[in-house]
Design an enzyme around this catalytic site. Structure first.
Site, mmCIF file in Angstrom:
data_model
loop_
_atom_site.group_PDB
_atom_site.id
_atom_site.type_symbol
_atom_site.label_atom_id
_atom_site.label_comp_id
_atom_site.label_asym_id
_atom_site.label_seq_id
_atom_site.Cartn_x
_atom_site.Cartn_y
_atom_site.Cartn_z
ATOM 1 N N ARG A 92 -14.496 -7.743 8.588
ATOM 2 C CA ARG A 92 -14.097 -8.137 7.231
ATOM 3 C C ARG A 92 -12.569 -8.249 7.110
ATOM 4 N NH1 ARG A 92 -18.863 -5.213 6.111
ATOM 5 N NH2 ARG A 92 -17.852 -3.198 5.829
ATOM 6 N N ILE A 93 -11.837 -7.446 7.877
ATOM 7 C CA ILE A 93 -10.363 -7.578 7.863
ATOM 8 C C ILE A 93 -10.004 -8.992 8.330
ATOM 9 C CG2 ILE A 93 -8.178 -6.746 8.855
ATOM 10 C CD1 ILE A 93 -9.503 -3.971 9.174
ATOM 11 N N HIS B 293 4.343 4.038 -9.248
ATOM 12 C CA HIS B 293 2.884 3.954 -9.175
ATOM 13 C C HIS B 293 2.235 3.956 -10.560
ATOM 14 C CE1 HIS B 293 -0.428 5.018 -6.051
ATOM 15 N NE2 HIS B 293 -0.892 4.206 -6.945
ATOM 16 N N GLY C 123 -1.758 -9.065 1.180
ATOM 17 C CA GLY C 123 -1.390 -7.730 1.644
ATOM 18 C C GLY C 123 -2.614 -6.952 2.065
ATOM 19 N N LYS D 220 4.895 3.708 -2.796
ATOM 20 C CA LYS D 220 4.830 3.932 -4.255
ATOM 21 C C LYS D 220 5.265 5.350 -4.614
ATOM 22 C CE LYS D 220 0.964 0.715 -4.537
ATOM 23 N NZ LYS D 220 0.096 0.955 -3.390
ATOM 24 N N TYR E 109 -1.791 8.118 -1.195
ATOM 25 C CA TYR E 109 -2.977 7.804 -0.378
ATOM 26 C C TYR E 109 -3.185 8.810 0.768
ATOM 27 C CZ TYR E 109 -2.535 3.278 -2.783
ATOM 28 O OH TYR E 109 -2.415 2.294 -3.727
ATOM 29 N N SER F 155 -9.962 -3.399 3.634
ATOM 30 C CA SER F 155 -11.200 -3.234 4.378
ATOM 31 C C SER F 155 -10.873 -2.373 5.575
ATOM 32 C CB SER F 155 -11.761 -4.576 4.845
ATOM 33 O OG SER F 155 -12.883 -4.303 5.673
ATOM 34 N N GLU G 270 -11.989 -11.647 8.389
ATOM 35 C CA GLU G 270 -12.489 -12.617 7.398
ATOM 36 C C GLU G 270 -11.493 -12.775 6.242
ATOM 37 O OE1 GLU G 270 -16.337 -11.479 5.698
ATOM 38 O OE2 GLU G 270 -15.731 -12.367 3.783
ATOM 39 N N ASP H 59 0.148 -2.427 2.145
ATOM 40 C CA ASP H 59 0.304 -1.768 0.856
ATOM 41 C C ASP H 59 -0.099 -0.295 0.976
ATOM 42 O OD1 ASP H 59 0.672 -2.188 -2.174
ATOM 43 O OD2 ASP H 59 -1.229 -1.104 -2.047
HETATM 44 P P1 NDP Z 1 -10.741 -4.350 -2.817
HETATM 45 O O1 NDP Z 1 -10.961 -5.256 -3.967
HETATM 46 O O2 NDP Z 1 -9.884 -4.778 -1.688
HETATM 47 O O3 NDP Z 1 -12.165 -3.862 -2.292
HETATM 48 C C1 NDP Z 1 -12.318 -3.053 -1.184
HETATM 49 C C2 NDP Z 1 -13.806 -2.899 -0.925
HETATM 50 O O4 NDP Z 1 -14.358 -4.159 -0.563
HETATM 51 C C3 NDP Z 1 -14.096 -1.951 0.196
HETATM 52 O O5 NDP Z 1 -15.234 -1.201 -0.177
HETATM 53 C C4 NDP Z 1 -14.405 -2.881 1.390
HETATM 54 O O6 NDP Z 1 -15.356 -2.245 2.237
HETATM 55 C C5 NDP Z 1 -15.013 -4.079 0.708
HETATM 56 N N1 NDP Z 1 -14.687 -5.371 1.377
HETATM 57 C C6 NDP Z 1 -13.472 -5.771 1.845
HETATM 58 N N2 NDP Z 1 -13.546 -7.021 2.325
HETATM 59 C C7 NDP Z 1 -14.829 -7.434 2.144
HETATM 60 C C8 NDP Z 1 -15.517 -8.628 2.441
HETATM 61 N N3 NDP Z 1 -14.908 -9.653 3.023
HETATM 62 N N4 NDP Z 1 -16.835 -8.698 2.140
HETATM 63 C C9 NDP Z 1 -17.483 -7.639 1.558
HETATM 64 N N5 NDP Z 1 -16.876 -6.489 1.258
HETATM 65 C C10 NDP Z 1 -15.554 -6.377 1.537
HETATM 66 O O7 NDP Z 1 -10.192 -3.071 -3.573
HETATM 67 P P2 NDP Z 1 -9.598 -1.634 -3.538
HETATM 68 O O8 NDP Z 1 -9.925 -1.121 -4.878
HETATM 69 O O9 NDP Z 1 -10.003 -0.889 -2.333
HETATM 70 O O10 NDP Z 1 -8.024 -1.901 -3.509
HETATM 71 C C11 NDP Z 1 -7.359 -2.525 -2.448
HETATM 72 C C12 NDP Z 1 -5.974 -1.925 -2.278
HETATM 73 O O11 NDP Z 1 -5.186 -2.106 -3.460
HETATM 74 C C13 NDP Z 1 -5.952 -0.409 -2.016
HETATM 75 O O12 NDP Z 1 -6.226 -0.089 -0.675
HETATM 76 C C14 NDP Z 1 -4.522 -0.087 -2.400
HETATM 77 O O13 NDP Z 1 -3.653 -0.436 -1.333
HETATM 78 C C15 NDP Z 1 -4.276 -1.018 -3.606
HETATM 79 N N6 NDP Z 1 -4.529 -0.328 -4.915
HETATM 80 C C16 NDP Z 1 -3.443 -0.012 -5.695
HETATM 81 C C17 NDP Z 1 -3.610 0.661 -6.896
HETATM 82 C C18 NDP Z 1 -2.416 1.008 -7.728
HETATM 83 O O14 NDP Z 1 -2.560 1.846 -8.662
HETATM 84 N N7 NDP Z 1 -1.269 0.411 -7.501
HETATM 85 C C19 NDP Z 1 -4.936 1.047 -7.388
HETATM 86 C C20 NDP Z 1 -6.024 0.587 -6.548
HETATM 87 C C21 NDP Z 1 -5.814 -0.068 -5.350
HETATM 88 P P3 NDP Z 1 -15.057 -2.094 3.836
HETATM 89 O O15 NDP Z 1 -13.821 -1.275 4.001
HETATM 90 O O16 NDP Z 1 -16.295 -1.416 4.316
HETATM 91 O O17 NDP Z 1 -14.914 -3.513 4.348
#
Ligand code: NDP
Length: 288
Positions: free
Chosen positions: A241-242, A108, A11, A75, A46, A236, A244, A41
């Site tokens: 990175r998206i 949520h 997702g 959510k 958000y 991302s 990747e 998601d």
């Molecule tokens: P992720 O583990 O997906 O990490 C995101 C971070 O990783 C960003 O800073 C992104 O930076 C970086 N990143 C992404 N891909 C790469 C890569 N291939 N190499 C290096 N860095 C990378 O975690 P999040 O904590 O952001 O959570 C993801 C999603 O989960 C949220 O957007 C949300 O939809 C959901 N979520 C749900 C929660 C809940 O309570 N239900 C709580 C927290 C999150 P960049 O954008 O610069 O690539």
């Protein structure tokens, strides 16, 4: 899921902290759909459903996808937990998103399921589930007299440093899907992650396994979840990175790789929101 509806195994996470321009969520969601993500998601909380919805509408209008190809998760925020407000929360979100229904609607933060059942009965959402529920809270819902619909999933933090093996076992035993958020260890997240935390994506074991398949640590972390039957949500806003992150369908980890990755678990939580800690239903006081 246990109601027969299908959920894509990877997702696209749409949440980004407030200091990041909200317009980026629109561009990133468009890129995500272009590279193949079909599961988006999102959440009312958000504050970017307008932008995410616009990206979805654009990709439907230009013929990249049809609505039925996409899987949108929304959510329910705790301030909307009464029967009437829950329905209002969905209808407002749907209006903002310009969608007729959500594929999955999650509570949520741990509270009641009744309002969610109503939204499913009204046809506003196809499946319902929970998020951030611990075992005790999940058990309470599963054992609830008169439960109409079992939650289809529990969306919680999970990645190789927090593999949630006990919760996964519990969920599998009860036919509840585990959905992993922060599947990349919320990499360098400046908003809620303690900056002295170990960086999952710089883990040497993940890098070493990645070398064998010409894949990145992020790819290995995502593939690990998919192969253990867990849906992985990754965020991302960077187009490269998206792309990747979606390249996880052309290789397979061996049982030994999976065991090695199990071995780097350290029950490390990146996303803790201490603001909620005093609430009696705060889920993180229990072991899992
Ligand atoms: P992720 O583990 O997906 O990490 C995101 C971070 O990783 C960003 O800073 C992104 O930076 C970086 N990143 C992404 N891909 C790469 C890569 N291939 N190499 C290096 N860095 C990378 O975690 P999040 O904590 O952001 O959570 C993801 C999603 O989960 C949220 O957007 C949300 O939809 C959901 N979520 C749900 C929660 C809940 O309570 N239900 C709580 C927290 C999150 P960049 O954008 O610069 O690539």
């Amino acid at each position: 899921m246990n109601d027969g509806n299908k959920i894509p195994v990877i997702g696209f996470g749409t949440y980004a902290p407030e200091y990041i321009p909200v317009s980026l969520s629109e561009e990133a969601t468009e890129v995500a759909i272009e590279v193949g993500f079909r599961h988006i998601d999102g959440a009312h909380f958000y504050q970017n459903e307008k932008e995410v919805g616009r990206a979805i509408q654009k990709k439907i209008a230009d013929g990249t996808v049809k609505r039925e190809d996409l899987f949108y998760t929304g959510k329910l925020w705790p301030t909307y937990h009464s029967l009437e407000l829950a329905e209002l929360n969905v209808t407002q979100s749907l209006e903002t998103l310009q969608l007729d229904y959500m594929d999955l609607f999650l509570i949520h933060r741990p509270l009641s399921l009744k309002a969610m059942e109503k939204c499913k009965d009204a046809g506003l959402v196809k499946s319902i589930g929970v998020s951030n529920f611990n075992r005790r809270q999940l058990e309470k819902i599963l054992n609830k007299p008169g439960l109409k619909y079992k939650p289809g999933c529990n969306q919680i933090e999970s990645h190789p440093y927090l593999n949630q093996s006990k919760m996964l076992e519990f969920c599998k035993a009860h036919d509840v899907l585990l959905v992993a958020y922060s599947a990349l260890g919320s990499h360098r997240h400046k908003y809620w992650v303690d900056q002295s935390s170990p960086l999952l994506l710089e883990d040497l074991v993940l890098a070493e396994i990645g070398k064998k398949y010409n894949k990145t640590p992020a790819n290995i972390a995502i593939r690990y979840q998919i192969q253990r039957g867990v849906v992985a949500i990754t965020k991302s806003y960077n187009p490269d990175r998206i792309k990747e992150n979606f390249k996880v369908f052309d290789f397979e980890l061996t049982p030994e790789d999976m065991k090695t990755i199990d071995g780097i678990n350290r029950d490390f939580l990146y996303v803790d929101i201490p603001l909620f800690a005093a609430h009696p239903e705060y889920p993180l006081h229990d072991e899992y």
